[in-house]
Motif scaffolding. Structure first.
Motif, PDB file in Angstrom:
ATOM      1  N   PHE A 142      -8.914   4.156   6.841  1.00  0.00           N
ATOM      2  CA  PHE A 142      -8.592   5.566   6.108  1.00  0.00           C
ATOM      3  C   PHE A 142      -8.827   5.111   4.283  1.00  0.00           C
ATOM      4  CE2 PHE A 142      -6.111   6.908   9.681  1.00  0.00           C
ATOM      5  CZ  PHE A 142      -7.071   7.885   9.862  1.00  0.00           C
ATOM      6  N   PHE A 143      -8.222   4.171   3.949  1.00  0.00           N
ATOM      7  CA  PHE A 143      -8.425   3.980   2.493  1.00  0.00           C
ATOM      8  C   PHE A 143      -9.614   3.798   1.823  1.00  0.00           C
ATOM      9  CE2 PHE A 143      -8.385   1.489  -1.618  1.00  0.00           C
ATOM     10  CZ  PHE A 143      -7.184   2.246  -2.401  1.00  0.00           C
ATOM     11  N   LEU A 144     -10.466   2.946   2.656  1.00  0.00           N
ATOM     12  CA  LEU A 144     -11.901   2.743   2.229  1.00  0.00           C
ATOM     13  C   LEU A 144     -12.602   3.944   2.186  1.00  0.00           C
ATOM     14  CD1 LEU A 144     -12.754  -0.803   3.882  1.00  0.00           C
ATOM     15  CD2 LEU A 144     -12.000  -0.301   1.566  1.00  0.00           C
ATOM     16  N   SER A 145     -12.574   4.595   3.288  1.00  0.00           N
ATOM     17  CA  SER A 145     -13.096   6.154   3.331  1.00  0.00           C
ATOM     18  C   SER A 145     -12.625   7.047   1.915  1.00  0.00           C
ATOM     19  CB  SER A 145     -12.865   6.892   4.850  1.00  0.00           C
ATOM     20  OG  SER A 145     -13.278   5.955   5.892  1.00  0.00           O
ATOM     21  N   LEU A 177       3.093   2.905  -8.440  1.00  0.00           N
ATOM     22  CA  LEU A 177       4.282   2.616  -7.608  1.00  0.00           C
ATOM     23  C   LEU A 177       3.837   2.527  -6.098  1.00  0.00           C
ATOM     24  CD1 LEU A 177       6.895   5.228  -9.039  1.00  0.00           C
ATOM     25  CD2 LEU A 177       6.686   2.510  -9.559  1.00  0.00           C
ATOM     26  N   TYR A 178       2.896   3.327  -5.853  1.00  0.00           N
ATOM     27  CA  TYR A 178       2.585   3.180  -4.430  1.00  0.00           C
ATOM     28  C   TYR A 178       1.630   1.902  -4.078  1.00  0.00           C
ATOM     29  CZ  TYR A 178      -0.160   4.078  -0.007  1.00  0.00           C
ATOM     30  OH  TYR A 178      -0.706   4.061   1.307  1.00  0.00           O
ATOM     31  N   GLN A 179       1.012   1.606  -5.006  1.00  0.00           N
ATOM     32  CA  GLN A 179       0.244   0.279  -5.122  1.00  0.00           C
ATOM     33  C   GLN A 179       1.107  -0.924  -4.885  1.00  0.00           C
ATOM     34  OE1 GLN A 179      -2.260   0.071  -8.556  1.00  0.00           O
ATOM     35  NE2 GLN A 179      -3.793   1.134  -7.571  1.00  0.00           N
ATOM     36  N   TYR A 180       2.312  -0.696  -5.404  1.00  0.00           N
ATOM     37  CA  TYR A 180       3.384  -1.937  -5.446  1.00  0.00           C
ATOM     38  C   TYR A 180       3.998  -1.803  -4.030  1.00  0.00           C
ATOM     39  CZ  TYR A 180       7.406  -4.861  -6.368  1.00  0.00           C
ATOM     40  OH  TYR A 180       8.339  -5.694  -6.552  1.00  0.00           O
ATOM     41  N   SER A 234      -4.618  -8.259   0.781  1.00  0.00           N
ATOM     42  CA  SER A 234      -5.224  -9.448   1.001  1.00  0.00           C
ATOM     43  C   SER A 234      -4.253 -10.025   2.228  1.00  0.00           C
ATOM     44  CB  SER A 234      -5.025 -10.367  -0.038  1.00  0.00           C
ATOM     45  OG  SER A 234      -3.920 -10.569  -0.625  1.00  0.00           O
ATOM     46  N   PRO A 235      -2.791  -9.827   2.267  1.00  0.00           N
ATOM     47  CA  PRO A 235      -2.225 -10.471   3.776  1.00  0.00           C
ATOM     48  C   PRO A 235      -2.669  -9.660   4.842  1.00  0.00           C
ATOM     49  CG  PRO A 235      -0.590 -10.022   1.818  1.00  0.00           C
ATOM     50  CD  PRO A 235      -1.903  -9.536   1.223  1.00  0.00           C
ATOM     51  N   VAL A 236      -2.979  -8.393   4.694  1.00  0.00           N
ATOM     52  CA  VAL A 236      -3.333  -7.710   5.831  1.00  0.00           C
ATOM     53  C   VAL A 236      -4.746  -8.049   6.296  1.00  0.00           C
ATOM     54  CG1 VAL A 236      -4.129  -5.290   6.745  1.00  0.00           C
ATOM     55  CG2 VAL A 236      -1.918  -5.652   5.418  1.00  0.00           C
ATOM     56  N   PHE A 237      -5.557  -8.169   5.181  1.00  0.00           N
ATOM     57  CA  PHE A 237      -7.158  -8.739   5.524  1.00  0.00           C
ATOM     58  C   PHE A 237      -7.185 -10.216   6.439  1.00  0.00           C
ATOM     59  CE2 PHE A 237      -8.474  -6.249   1.746  1.00  0.00           C
ATOM     60  CZ  PHE A 237      -8.943  -4.991   2.653  1.00  0.00           C
ATOM     61  N   HIS A 238      -6.115 -11.058   5.879  1.00  0.00           N
ATOM     62  CA  HIS A 238      -6.061 -12.292   6.477  1.00  0.00           C
ATOM     63  C   HIS A 238      -5.433 -12.214   7.823  1.00  0.00           C
ATOM     64  CE1 HIS A 238      -3.667 -16.175   7.198  1.00  0.00           C
ATOM     65  NE2 HIS A 238      -4.674 -16.776   6.736  1.00  0.00           N
ATOM     66  N   ALA A 260      -9.129  -0.868  -7.866  1.00  0.00           N
ATOM     67  CA  ALA A 260      -9.707  -1.886  -6.567  1.00  0.00           C
ATOM     68  C   ALA A 260      -9.226  -3.330  -6.784  1.00  0.00           C
ATOM     69  CB  ALA A 260     -11.434  -1.752  -7.109  1.00  0.00           C
ATOM     70  N   LEU A 261      -9.175  -3.932  -7.916  1.00  0.00           N
ATOM     71  CA  LEU A 261      -8.362  -5.089  -8.026  1.00  0.00           C
ATOM     72  C   LEU A 261      -7.180  -5.430  -7.469  1.00  0.00           C
ATOM     73  CD1 LEU A 261      -9.652  -6.305 -11.550  1.00  0.00           C
ATOM     74  CD2 LEU A 261     -10.348  -7.099  -9.320  1.00  0.00           C
ATOM     75  N   ALA A 262      -6.165  -4.146  -7.801  1.00  0.00           N
ATOM     76  CA  ALA A 262      -4.957  -4.035  -7.238  1.00  0.00           C
ATOM     77  C   ALA A 262      -4.990  -3.933  -5.757  1.00  0.00           C
ATOM     78  CB  ALA A 262      -4.077  -2.730  -7.776  1.00  0.00           C
ATOM     79  N   TYR A 263      -6.019  -3.216  -5.117  1.00  0.00           N
ATOM     80  CA  TYR A 263      -6.084  -2.976  -3.692  1.00  0.00           C
ATOM     81  C   TYR A 263      -6.397  -4.215  -3.213  1.00  0.00           C
ATOM     82  CZ  TYR A 263      -7.392  -1.314   0.938  1.00  0.00           C
ATOM     83  OH  TYR A 263      -7.553  -1.141   2.235  1.00  0.00           O
TER      84      TYR A 263
END
Length: 356
Positions: free
Chosen positions: A253-256, A152-155, A225-229, A217-220
């Protein structure tokens, strides 16, 4: 006068007697808690590598596990980190509801979905770490619930990133496909985590990790991706956008947190020294909660500051209605997946008991 003084002294004596009874009353109200156990004293499915002590005894009453919230054991910090995180999100939601019209403004629904999903994953994680020590069945059932919260949080992350954080030139795929794919990846993450937990002791550790980490990882990667872009597009003038530093913070924070989820540091360097404090999973919890809070703040800033852009990109508000429907559908799909895996665990335990 003497009579009045004697009466007051008598009342004071009675009050002192009542105060002296308080410790006894507390002991009767809260019975003594069983001590914690070493890893060799609990079933294998409860044991964590490099954590040698602090395990709560199984097969106790529910009251014991709820009261263990205030006991020192190897899950205490895991429980409190996400419990406090859930309370902070709840407080933040109440604060935002004073200025954001969640009921009347459909453009606020993506932010509402993020708040609901953030509270859900933090609350489900708290319940899992607090109550899962009761038995093998409950250990699996409550962590399956935890994985529902993760999906749910991923979504919720995907919907605010796609709705508020997206740039005009983010057009490498049809817009109508982004959120259905995000929902499918969320369900796949839940399934992979449940399957890995179900086969916890029958799969090689790295195979189990792959089954859990790769879908997440795929979901993240997809959801963010919009944030990275956006971060890439605004370089080197990102400081002009007040939300971008918080988006950078949530990514960091997420990658850490992902590092500490996959690497048992520092307990692998100090086996038995991190039984109460210093476990990698505790660090994972703290960093993930900080990621969530940074993400909520960034999304709120985007909701306030980018309204002309996202209303232009997403039209008259039909998108949020569809996204809310997908959110409900994902909740039902992951809940059914968790219930099915719980049934499989119950059946497996029943067959094993028959053999005995």
């Amino acid at each position: 006068m003497a009579t009045i003084v004697m009466e007051r002294i008598g009342h004071l004596f009675i009050n002192l007697q009542q105060v002296r009874q308080v410790p006894r009353m507390l002991r009767e109200a809260v019975p003594s808690m069983p001590g914690t156990l070493r890893d060799s004293e609990v079933p294998p499915f409860f044991r964590d590598k490099n954590i040698h002590a602090g395990y709560r005894p199984p097969d106790q009453g529910w009251r014991y596990y709820f009261l263990s919230l205030f006991q020192r054991h190897n899950e205490t910090v895991n429980v409190w980190t996400h419990l406090l995180g859930a309370l902070v999100v709840l407080t933040k939601s109440a604060e935002l509801s004073e200025t954001v019209d969640f009921a009347g403004d459909v453009h606020a629904w993506p932010l509402l979905i993020l708040l609901i999903s953030s509270f859900a994953y933090l609350a489900f994680s708290t319940v899992a770490h607090l109550l899962s020590a009761r038995s093998e069945f409950h250990h699996h059932a409550f962590f399956f619930l935890d994985y529902v919260g993760v999906a749910l949080y991923q979504y919720g992350s995907a919907v605010v990133h796609f709705y508020y954080a997206v740039e005009k030139d983010f057009s490498w795929l049809p817009r109508g496909a982004f959120m259905p794919v995000a929902a499918a990846l969320g369900w796949l993450s839940c399934l992979g985590c449940c399957y890995g937990k179900y086969h916890d002791r029958r799969l090689h550790p790295w195979v189990r990790k792959v089954g859990q980490v790769v879908p997440c990882a795929l979901a993240y990667a997809w959801d963010t991706s919009p944030v990275f872009h956006r971060i890439y597009s605004c370089l080197p003038s990102c400081g002009r956008d007040p939300a971008v530093p918080f988006h950078c913070g949530q990514v960091a924070f997420f990658l850490s947190s992902s590092f500490f989820f996959t690497q048992p540091l520092p307990e692998c360097c100090f086996p038995g020294r991190c039984d109460f404090l210093g476990q990698s999973h505790q660090l994972f919890h703290v960093l993930l909660a900080l990621c969530t809070l940074s993400q909520i703040h960034a999304s709120h800033l985007d909701y306030l500051g980018r309204r002309p852009l996202y209303t232009q990109l997403h039209g008259d508000g039909q998108g949020p209605v569809f996204f809310m429907g997908l959110f409900v559908a994902l909740g039902l799909a992951t809940a059914l997946t968790a219930l099915y895996m719980t049934w499989k665990v119950s059946r497996q335990i029943g067959q094993r008991d028959k053999v005995k």
